[in-house]
Design a protein around this motif. Structure first.
Motif, PDB file in Angstrom:
ATOM      1  N   GLY A  77     -27.234  24.914 -10.020  1.00  0.00           N
ATOM      2  CA  GLY A  77     -27.439  24.654  -8.371  1.00  0.00           C
ATOM      3  C   GLY A  77     -28.480  23.364  -8.076  1.00  0.00           C
ATOM      4  O   GLY A  77     -29.017  22.788  -9.174  1.00  0.00           O
ATOM      5  N   ASN A  78     -28.400  22.958  -7.145  1.00  0.00           N
ATOM      6  CA  ASN A  78     -29.057  21.760  -6.652  1.00  0.00           C
ATOM      7  C   ASN A  78     -30.463  22.173  -5.684  1.00  0.00           C
ATOM      8  O   ASN A  78     -30.231  22.457  -4.527  1.00  0.00           O
ATOM      9  CB  ASN A  78     -28.398  20.886  -5.558  1.00  0.00           C
ATOM     10  N   VAL A  79     -31.705  22.795  -6.729  1.00  0.00           N
ATOM     11  CA  VAL A  79     -32.637  23.310  -6.142  1.00  0.00           C
ATOM     12  C   VAL A  79     -33.673  22.472  -6.142  1.00  0.00           C
ATOM     13  O   VAL A  79     -34.097  21.595  -6.760  1.00  0.00           O
ATOM     14  CB  VAL A  79     -33.041  24.580  -6.813  1.00  0.00           C
ATOM     15  N   ASP A  80     -34.648  22.447  -4.807  1.00  0.00           N
ATOM     16  CA  ASP A  80     -35.798  21.740  -4.924  1.00  0.00           C
ATOM     17  C   ASP A  80     -37.039  22.449  -5.697  1.00  0.00           C
ATOM     18  O   ASP A  80     -36.518  23.429  -6.327  1.00  0.00           O
ATOM     19  CB  ASP A  80     -36.247  21.447  -3.432  1.00  0.00           C
ATOM     20  N   ASP A  81     -38.100  21.825  -5.822  1.00  0.00           N
ATOM     21  CA  ASP A  81     -39.219  22.297  -6.531  1.00  0.00           C
ATOM     22  C   ASP A  81     -39.718  23.400  -6.124  1.00  0.00           C
ATOM     23  O   ASP A  81     -40.112  24.276  -6.838  1.00  0.00           O
ATOM     24  CB  ASP A  81     -40.491  21.251  -6.526  1.00  0.00           C
TER      25      ASP A  81
END
Length: 98
Positions: A77-81
């Motif tokens: 996935g393209n997950v942020d911090d």
């Protein structure tokens, strides 16, 4: 369920004692009914125990699925911090519960 068994056992003792002095046979009938209830309660306790074991196994299975889903989100996935840290906390809780 043990309270029910204790109560049934006490009622059986009372009915047994009363049956000794009762010539009409009513307490014998009560005694037979109580014995049937006691036998059925052990079957019910067994069924509840089996259902509880199955539910616990299913809970572990769903926890494993949730863990794998979170791991896929981290990997692909393209997950942020912020989201990554939430997923890691979730995965840690799942790992400790299983």
């Amino acid at each position: 369920m043990t309270i029910d068994n204790e109560l049934t056992t006490k009622l059986i003792k009372i009915a047994t004692n009363q049956a000794k002095f009762d010539e009409s046979g009513k307490f014998d009938e009560i005694l037979q009914n109580l014995e049937g209830i006691k036998n059925n309660s052990s079957d019910i306790n067994s069924a509840i125990s089996n259902a509880t074991k199955e539910a616990n196994n299913d809970a572990k299975l769903f926890a494993t699925f949730d863990f794998m889903q979170a791991m896929n989100q981290l990997l692909y996935g393209n997950v942020d911090d912020n989201e990554r840290s939430k997923l890691l906390v979730k995965m840690e809780k799942i790992a400790q519960s299983v």
